[in-house]
Write a protein that holds these residues in place. Structure first.
Motif, PDB file in Angstrom:
ATOM      1  N   ILE A  90       0.833  -1.197   0.000  1.00 55.32           N
ATOM      2  CA  ILE A  90       0.000   0.000   0.000  1.00 55.32           C
ATOM      3  C   ILE A  90       0.869   1.251   0.000  1.00 55.32           C
ATOM      4  CG2 ILE A  90      -1.669   1.336   1.368  1.00 55.32           C
ATOM      5  CD1 ILE A  90      -3.030  -1.267   2.067  1.00 55.32           C
ATOM      6  N   PHE A  91       2.004   1.208   0.690  1.00 51.04           N
ATOM      7  CA  PHE A  91       2.950   2.327   0.630  1.00 51.04           C
ATOM      8  C   PHE A  91       3.375   2.564  -0.814  1.00 51.04           C
ATOM      9  CE2 PHE A  91       7.187   4.090   0.384  1.00 51.04           C
ATOM     10  CZ  PHE A  91       7.156   5.138   1.290  1.00 51.04           C
ATOM     11  N   GLU A  92       3.760   1.507  -1.519  1.00 48.67           N
ATOM     12  CA  GLU A  92       4.208   1.654  -2.901  1.00 48.67           C
ATOM     13  C   GLU A  92       3.075   2.129  -3.803  1.00 48.67           C
ATOM     14  OE1 GLU A  92       7.193   1.617  -3.939  1.00 48.67           O
ATOM     15  OE2 GLU A  92       8.131   0.874  -2.101  1.00 48.67           O
ATOM     16  N   LEU A  93       1.862   1.666  -3.551  1.00 54.74           N
ATOM     17  CA  LEU A  93       0.723   2.091  -4.357  1.00 54.74           C
ATOM     18  C   LEU A  93       0.475   3.583  -4.198  1.00 54.74           C
ATOM     19  CD1 LEU A  93      -1.794   1.580  -6.116  1.00 54.74           C
ATOM     20  CD2 LEU A  93      -3.028   1.011  -3.997  1.00 54.74           C
ATOM     21  N   LEU A  94       0.432   4.063  -2.964  1.00 61.12           N
ATOM     22  CA  LEU A  94       0.189   5.483  -2.731  1.00 61.12           C
ATOM     23  C   LEU A  94       1.337   6.325  -3.277  1.00 61.12           C
ATOM     24  CD1 LEU A  94      -1.499   7.761  -1.547  1.00 61.12           C
ATOM     25  CD2 LEU A  94      -0.411   7.342   0.682  1.00 61.12           C
ATOM     26  N   TYR A  95       2.557   5.900  -3.033  1.00 52.22           N
ATOM     27  CA  TYR A  95       3.722   6.649  -3.552  1.00 52.22           C
ATOM     28  C   TYR A  95       3.644   6.751  -5.076  1.00 52.22           C
ATOM     29  CZ  TYR A  95       8.590   8.197  -3.974  1.00 52.22           C
ATOM     30  OH  TYR A  95       9.714   8.927  -4.246  1.00 52.22           O
ATOM     31  N   THR A  96       3.358   5.644  -5.742  1.00 54.37           N
ATOM     32  CA  THR A  96       3.308   5.640  -7.197  1.00 54.37           C
ATOM     33  C   THR A  96       2.177   6.515  -7.716  1.00 54.37           C
ATOM     34  OG1 THR A  96       4.232   3.401  -7.263  1.00 54.37           O
ATOM     35  CG2 THR A  96       3.090   4.175  -9.238  1.00 54.37           C
ATOM     36  N   ALA A  97       1.007   6.465  -7.068  1.00 52.69           N
ATOM     37  CA  ALA A  97      -0.122   7.295  -7.490  1.00 52.69           C
ATOM     38  C   ALA A  97       0.219   8.775  -7.367  1.00 52.69           C
ATOM     39  CB  ALA A  97      -1.361   6.965  -6.667  1.00 52.69           C
ATOM     40  N   LEU A  98       0.837   9.166  -6.268  1.00 48.66           N
ATOM     41  CA  LEU A  98       1.231  10.561  -6.084  1.00 48.66           C
ATOM     42  C   LEU A  98       2.273  10.973  -7.115  1.00 48.66           C
ATOM     43  CD1 LEU A  98       1.520  10.609  -2.181  1.00 48.66           C
ATOM     44  CD2 LEU A  98      -0.285  11.671  -3.541  1.00 48.66           C
ATOM     45  N   GLU A  99       3.193  10.083  -7.381  1.00 43.77           N
ATOM     46  CA  GLU A  99       4.247  10.375  -8.364  1.00 43.77           C
ATOM     47  C   GLU A  99       3.650  10.541  -9.765  1.00 43.77           C
ATOM     48  OE1 GLU A  99       8.760   8.802  -8.439  1.00 43.77           O
ATOM     49  OE2 GLU A  99       7.256   7.262  -8.864  1.00 43.77           O
ATOM     50  N   MET A 100       2.668   9.709 -10.104  1.00 47.78           N
ATOM     51  CA  MET A 100       2.028   9.791 -11.416  1.00 47.78           C
ATOM     52  C   MET A 100       1.271  11.112 -11.579  1.00 47.78           C
ATOM     53  SD  MET A 100       0.677   5.838 -11.638  1.00 47.78           S
ATOM     54  CE  MET A 100      -0.156   5.931 -13.223  1.00 47.78           C
ATOM     55  N   VAL A 101       0.586  11.543 -10.521  1.00 45.57           N
ATOM     56  CA  VAL A 101      -0.116  12.821 -10.581  1.00 45.57           C
ATOM     57  C   VAL A 101       0.875  13.960 -10.727  1.00 45.57           C
ATOM     58  CG1 VAL A 101      -1.622  14.428  -9.346  1.00 45.57           C
ATOM     59  CG2 VAL A 101      -2.089  11.982  -9.248  1.00 45.57           C
ATOM     60  N   ASP A 102       1.951  13.918  -9.972  1.00 44.56           N
ATOM     61  CA  ASP A 102       2.949  14.978 -10.007  1.00 44.56           C
ATOM     62  C   ASP A 102       3.611  15.065 -11.379  1.00 44.56           C
ATOM     63  OD1 ASP A 102       4.117  16.985  -8.177  1.00 44.56           O
ATOM     64  OD2 ASP A 102       6.004  16.001  -8.676  1.00 44.56           O
ATOM     65  N   ASP A 103       3.795  13.917 -12.039  1.00 47.04           N
ATOM     66  CA  ASP A 103       4.391  13.914 -13.383  1.00 47.04           C
ATOM     67  C   ASP A 103       3.442  14.521 -14.413  1.00 47.04           C
ATOM     68  OD1 ASP A 103       6.694  12.752 -12.459  1.00 47.04           O
ATOM     69  OD2 ASP A 103       6.117  10.716 -13.015  1.00 47.04           O
ATOM     70  N   GLY A 104       2.150  14.297 -14.253  1.00 49.12           N
ATOM     71  CA  GLY A 104       1.160  14.936 -15.109  1.00 49.12           C
ATOM     72  C   GLY A 104       0.935  14.306 -16.468  1.00 49.12           C
ATOM     73  N   PHE A 105       1.425  13.087 -16.699  1.00 47.39           N
ATOM     74  CA  PHE A 105       1.267  12.460 -18.016  1.00 47.39           C
ATOM     75  C   PHE A 105      -0.058  11.715 -18.170  1.00 47.39           C
ATOM     76  CE2 PHE A 105       6.012  12.423 -17.483  1.00 47.39           C
ATOM     77  CZ  PHE A 105       6.251  13.429 -18.405  1.00 47.39           C
ATOM     78  N   ILE A 106      -0.690  11.365 -17.056  1.00 44.67           N
ATOM     79  CA  ILE A 106      -1.942  10.611 -17.062  1.00 44.67           C
ATOM     80  C   ILE A 106      -2.987  11.429 -16.321  1.00 44.67           C
ATOM     81  CG2 ILE A 106      -3.074   8.453 -16.357  1.00 44.67           C
ATOM     82  CD1 ILE A 106      -0.268   7.183 -16.327  1.00 44.67           C
ATOM     83  N   ARG A 107      -4.222  11.401 -16.797  1.00 43.26           N
ATOM     84  CA  ARG A 107      -5.291  12.160 -16.155  1.00 43.26           C
ATOM     85  C   ARG A 107      -5.445  11.727 -14.697  1.00 43.26           C
ATOM     86  NH1 ARG A 107     -10.643  12.143 -19.786  1.00 43.26           N
ATOM     87  NH2 ARG A 107     -11.297  13.488 -18.028  1.00 43.26           N
ATOM     88  N   THR A 108      -5.598  12.680 -13.811  1.00 38.24           N
ATOM     89  CA  THR A 108      -5.708  12.377 -12.392  1.00 38.24           C
ATOM     90  C   THR A 108      -6.929  11.521 -12.099  1.00 38.24           C
ATOM     91  OG1 THR A 108      -4.643  14.492 -11.888  1.00 38.24           O
ATOM     92  CG2 THR A 108      -5.766  13.393 -10.083  1.00 38.24           C
TER      93      THR A 108
END
Length: 277
Positions: free
Chosen positions: A122-140
């Motif tokens: 779950i730590f890795e899931l949340l970290y990855t989700a936050l990282e994906m949003v911060d990168d901005g390549f995929i719709r939030t």
């Protein structure tokens, strides 16, 4: 977290989930850590100690934290000694909609997880989700669907989406474009089986939602099943239509609060933000 089986001081990576003021200068902070799961710590003089906690008191920030157990009263709260900021996710915090989504995810984690139980997936899931949003390549919105459905699987209450739970017909074999998702049971029913079961009074809402469940198209169910099973790195490649996003949000944002047993203030804020876009 007042006690731990291992009472040695420790350091670990941590995502800041929540903070509350305690007295004039201190903060009580809830972290999701890589090694120890969710923990609550006392950050003494955090409002004044810029050197020890510089940049680390923002929500969603990822830090390497150093903590110590009290020497005299081992039942007292763990002390946060120092933090090293690893990622502040500034692109999230400077966007109100991204902040609303991230707040919802962190509130889910904070409310569902037990204190002091390691949850590295779950730590890795949340970290990855936050990282994906911060990168901005995929719709939030798509990242939120990905986070929610994978969180449910990791937490052990993943809904069945592949077939009618009553007649066991796969969704591809159901002679209907839409199926019914029951929030309480966490299951899909084809129209025929739903019509044969006793249903309580329903109260219509947006996107086919009611107090008991919602109608969901086959395509949305298949997409949700796919992003739940595929590797995280590939999940963002799938293209969701606006209708599929609305259906997915209705399903997941109703099912999760139902099973956790509480309403989320962050979800109310998120709905408000989406209505204003």
């Amino acid at each position: 977290m007042a006690s731990d089986n291992n009472m040695d001081d420790f350091s670990t990576d941590a995502i800041l989930l929540r903070k509350i003021e305690y007295g004039d200068h201190d903060l009580i902070i809830t972290f999701l850590t890589r090694d120890k799961g969710k923990i609550s710590v006392m950050a003494k003089n955090a409002k004044k100690s810029v050197r020890r906690f510089s940049g680390a008191m923002d929500l969603f920030s990822v830090n390497h934290i150093q903590c110590a157990f009290p020497k005299k009263n081992r039942d007292a709260m763990i002390n946060l000694c120092q933090t090293v900021l690893e990622n502040g996710f500034s692109h999230i915090r400077y966007d109100v909609v991204n902040t609303a989504y991230a707040s919802y995810w962190t509130e889910i984690v904070s409310q569902w997880l037990e204190e002091g139980k390691a949850q590295p997936d779950i730590f890795e899931l949340l970290y990855t989700a936050l990282e994906m949003v911060d990168d901005g390549f995929i719709r939030t919105e798509v990242i939120s669907l990905l986070f929610q459905i994978r969180f449910m699987r990791l937490s052990g209450f993943s809904p069945g989406l592949d077939q009618c739970d009553a007649c066991r017909t796969g969704i591809e074999g159901v002679d209907s474009a839409r199926l019914w998702f029951d929030f309480k049971a966490g299951r899909v029913l084809c129209p025929q089986c739903r019509g044969s079961e006793s249903c309580a009074q329903e109260f219509p809402g947006p996107f086919g939602r009611s107090a008991r469940g919602c109608w969901v198209s086959k395509g949305t169910l298949k997409q949700l099943s796919w992003i739940n099973a595929v590797e995280m790195a590939r999940a963002g490649r799938i293209k969701f239509s606006s209708v599929a996003i609305q259906e997915g949000e209705t399903l997941l944002e109703s099912f999760i609060p139902f099973h956790i047993g509480r309403n989320f203030n962050s979800l109310k804020f998120l709905h408000k933000m989406r209505s204003e876009i």
